[in-house]
Design a protein around this motif. Structure first.
Motif, PDB file in Angstrom:
ATOM      1  N   ASP A  58      -8.101  -3.665  -6.481  1.00 38.96           N
ATOM      2  CA  ASP A  58      -7.737  -2.631  -5.520  1.00 38.96           C
ATOM      3  C   ASP A  58      -7.048  -1.498  -6.273  1.00 38.96           C
ATOM      4  O   ASP A  58      -6.021  -1.708  -6.927  1.00 38.96           O
ATOM      5  N   THR A  81      -6.668  -8.375  -6.833  1.00 41.12           N
ATOM      6  CA  THR A  81      -6.197  -7.239  -6.041  1.00 41.12           C
ATOM      7  C   THR A  81      -4.692  -7.057  -6.087  1.00 41.12           C
ATOM      8  O   THR A  81      -4.202  -5.958  -5.830  1.00 41.12           O
ATOM      9  N   ALA A  86      -5.303   0.773  -5.131  1.00 37.91           N
ATOM     10  CA  ALA A  86      -3.971   1.037  -4.584  1.00 37.91           C
ATOM     11  C   ALA A  86      -2.887   0.297  -5.359  1.00 37.91           C
ATOM     12  O   ALA A  86      -1.723   0.708  -5.352  1.00 37.91           O
ATOM     13  N   ARG A  91       0.882  -1.166   0.000  1.00 43.82           N
ATOM     14  CA  ARG A  91       0.000   0.000   0.000  1.00 43.82           C
ATOM     15  C   ARG A  91       0.915   1.211   0.000  1.00 43.82           C
ATOM     16  O   ARG A  91       1.334   1.709   1.040  1.00 43.82           O
ATOM     17  N   GLN A 135     -10.688  -5.409   0.842  1.00 43.83           N
ATOM     18  CA  GLN A 135     -11.229  -6.472   1.700  1.00 43.83           C
ATOM     19  C   GLN A 135     -12.744  -6.379   1.780  1.00 43.83           C
ATOM     20  O   GLN A 135     -13.438  -7.403   1.738  1.00 43.83           O
ATOM     21  N   THR A 136     -13.281  -5.156   1.876  1.00 47.55           N
ATOM     22  CA  THR A 136     -14.736  -4.988   1.885  1.00 47.55           C
ATOM     23  C   THR A 136     -15.336  -5.462   0.571  1.00 47.55           C
ATOM     24  O   THR A 136     -16.350  -6.165   0.556  1.00 47.55           O
ATOM     25  N   PRO A 143     -15.056   0.813   0.290  1.00 45.17           N
ATOM     26  CA  PRO A 143     -14.012   1.488   1.068  1.00 45.17           C
ATOM     27  C   PRO A 143     -12.618   0.903   0.912  1.00 45.17           C
ATOM     28  O   PRO A 143     -11.617   1.615   1.027  1.00 45.17           O
ATOM     29  N   ASP A 144     -12.521  -0.403   0.681  1.00 40.16           N
ATOM     30  CA  ASP A 144     -11.216  -1.042   0.496  1.00 40.16           C
ATOM     31  C   ASP A 144     -11.431  -2.385  -0.185  1.00 40.16           C
ATOM     32  O   ASP A 144     -12.567  -2.840  -0.368  1.00 40.16           O
ATOM     33  N   PRO A 199      -6.608   3.309  -1.538  1.00 40.58           N
ATOM     34  CA  PRO A 199      -7.095   1.949  -1.256  1.00 40.58           C
ATOM     35  C   PRO A 199      -8.609   1.863  -1.405  1.00 40.58           C
ATOM     36  O   PRO A 199      -9.360   1.793  -0.444  1.00 40.58           O
ATOM     37  N   LEU A 200      -9.044   1.849  -2.661  1.00 40.76           N
ATOM     38  CA  LEU A 200     -10.465   1.804  -3.002  1.00 40.76           C
ATOM     39  C   LEU A 200     -10.776   0.447  -3.602  1.00 40.76           C
ATOM     40  O   LEU A 200     -10.121   0.016  -4.556  1.00 40.76           O
ATOM     41  N   GLY A 201     -11.751  -0.261  -3.032  1.00 39.99           N
ATOM     42  CA  GLY A 201     -12.108  -1.582  -3.532  1.00 39.99           C
ATOM     43  C   GLY A 201     -12.996  -1.502  -4.758  1.00 39.99           C
ATOM     44  O   GLY A 201     -13.960  -0.726  -4.800  1.00 39.99           O
TER      45      GLY A 201
END
Length: 389
Positions: free
Chosen positions: A203, A182, A205, A18, A79-80, A76-77, A211-213
């Motif tokens: 991702d 990702t 990033a 990141r 992982q979400t 938000p990321d 870091p935007l999903g």
């Protein structure tokens, strides 16, 4: 362990899992905060400007993933996005089956997800066994799977996965595949075959954005979330993303897209140098496929060395590297990826090269790492009293 200098501009940044924003993306963020601060759901002029900007960003990012804008949602990321994508597949297909088939080197959020089977094994280089994956898909004793999950490539050791073969298996069996891109999108086009996967997660990033999903659900895929109806992001999120972040991610893609081929070649050459130097150090093993891999990632493990102490020693020499697993939380448990591969799980260092535009000193930093690494490993072994073992 933090670097000894607080100014990262003077520190060798070799852990960009990141990393900093691409310079053009940083400039876009400043402009977007003034332009698109409004609520994109509002009908007043600031809201309409934000909605137009969000639509523009979504079109760019959908093109990056290889889908239509109406198939892409922003989260938000990563992982979400991965959690939401898998939850939607599992809920929509709950009457078909409840199992999730995944390789042993997937992210922890997948392996710990309810319904995930005993993970499909990987070989010594971290590549999933296609025959074992096929057997897990067709296991009448456990019932049909709701979904399958596979990384395009592993972000910790770099090994590409046989995406095309697994995607074909899933299509034949009528089982949706969630493709986790990702670690690869924007850095390695070969790891993300066109049209693979019913659901794709990426991702921003990875290509110098925030870091935007990114979550893509292809049209025709049976997908839906449990619980109350969600209104934002094609009914996949409780709220719309902050529009300046979406614009920043889109600018990062636009700024890097034309450089992908050159960037891949340059990063691969630098990683080859690191692999060669690390392999020459006594009792150090470079892990992952030496050829069929992400161009910007390498991990090696040193016997008789504590990984965190080695990171500290390299940080003292102004070199920022990673350790442990890129696929888990920030705790210091042994890497489940390395354990699944059957290789040394301690004393490991992970290099994730930043983009050249993010780190103009990248080549010099790699050269310095190659000079310092043998002595750093020896120094840690002396400090721990293991140099005579």
């Amino acid at each position: 362990m933090a670097p000894t200098r607080t100014d990262l501009g003077t520190t060798g940044l070799l852990d960009a899992s990141r990393g900093p924003l691409h310079p053009a993306a940083r400039a876009a963020l400043d402009a977007a905060v003034d332009l698109a601060w409004g609520d994109p759901a509002a009908l007043h002029p600031p809201g309409r400007r934000a909605r137009a900007a969000l639509d523009q960003a979504r079109e760019v990012l959908a093109g990056a993933v290889g889908v239509r804008p109406d198939e892409l949602s922003l989260h938000p990321d990563a992982q979400t996005a991965l959690t939401v994508g898998l939850d939607g597949l599992r809920h929509a297909r709950r009457r078909v089956g409840t199992r999730v088939v995944a390789s042993a080197v997937e992210r922890s959020v997948v392996l710990l997800s309810p319904g995930t089977d005993q993970p499909v094994p990987v070989d010594h280089e971290g590549r999933v066994d296609v025959s074992a994956f096929a057997a897990s898909l067709d296991n009448p004793g456990d019932g049909p799977p709701a979904a399958a999950v596979l990384q395009s490539a592993n972000g910790e050791v770099g090994t590409r996965q046989p995406v095309a073969a697994v995607d074909a298996l899933c299509r034949t069996a009528g089982i949706p595949l969630l493709l986790d891109a990702t670690a690869s999108l924007g850095r390695d086009p070969a790891a993300h075959p066109e049209d693979a996967g019913s659901v794709i997660v990426a991702d921003a990033a990875t290509f110098g954005g925030p870091p935007l999903g990114l979550l893509a659900v292809r049209t025709g895929t049976r997908w839906g979330l449990p619980g109350p109806r969600r209104e934002a992001e094609h009914r996949r999120a409780l709220a719309a993303p902050w529009v300046p972040l979406a614009l920043t991610a889109a600018q990062a893609w636009v700024s890097t897209e034309q450089e992908h081929a050159d960037e891949e070649r340059a990063a691969r050459a630098l990683v080859d140098r690191v692999r060669d130097v690390a392999a020459r150090i006594p009792d150090v093993a470079v892990v992952g496929d030496p050829e069929d891999r992400l161009p910007h990632v390498v991990t090696f493990s040193a016997l008789y060395v504590d990984g965190e102490v080695l990171l500290e020693e390299l940080a003292r020499r102004d070199l920022v590297v990673g350790s442990g697993s890129a696929c888990t939380s920030s705790d210091l448990r042994p890497s489940h990826v390395l354990a699944a591969m059957g290789v040394l799980t301690h004393g490991n260092v992970r290099i994730t090269l930043p983009l050249r535009a993010v780190s103009p000193t990248r080549e010099a930093d790699v050269a310095r790492l190659c000079r310092e690494l043998p002595d750093a490993v020896a120094a840690v072994r002396r400090r721990l009293g293991t140099d005579d073992l």
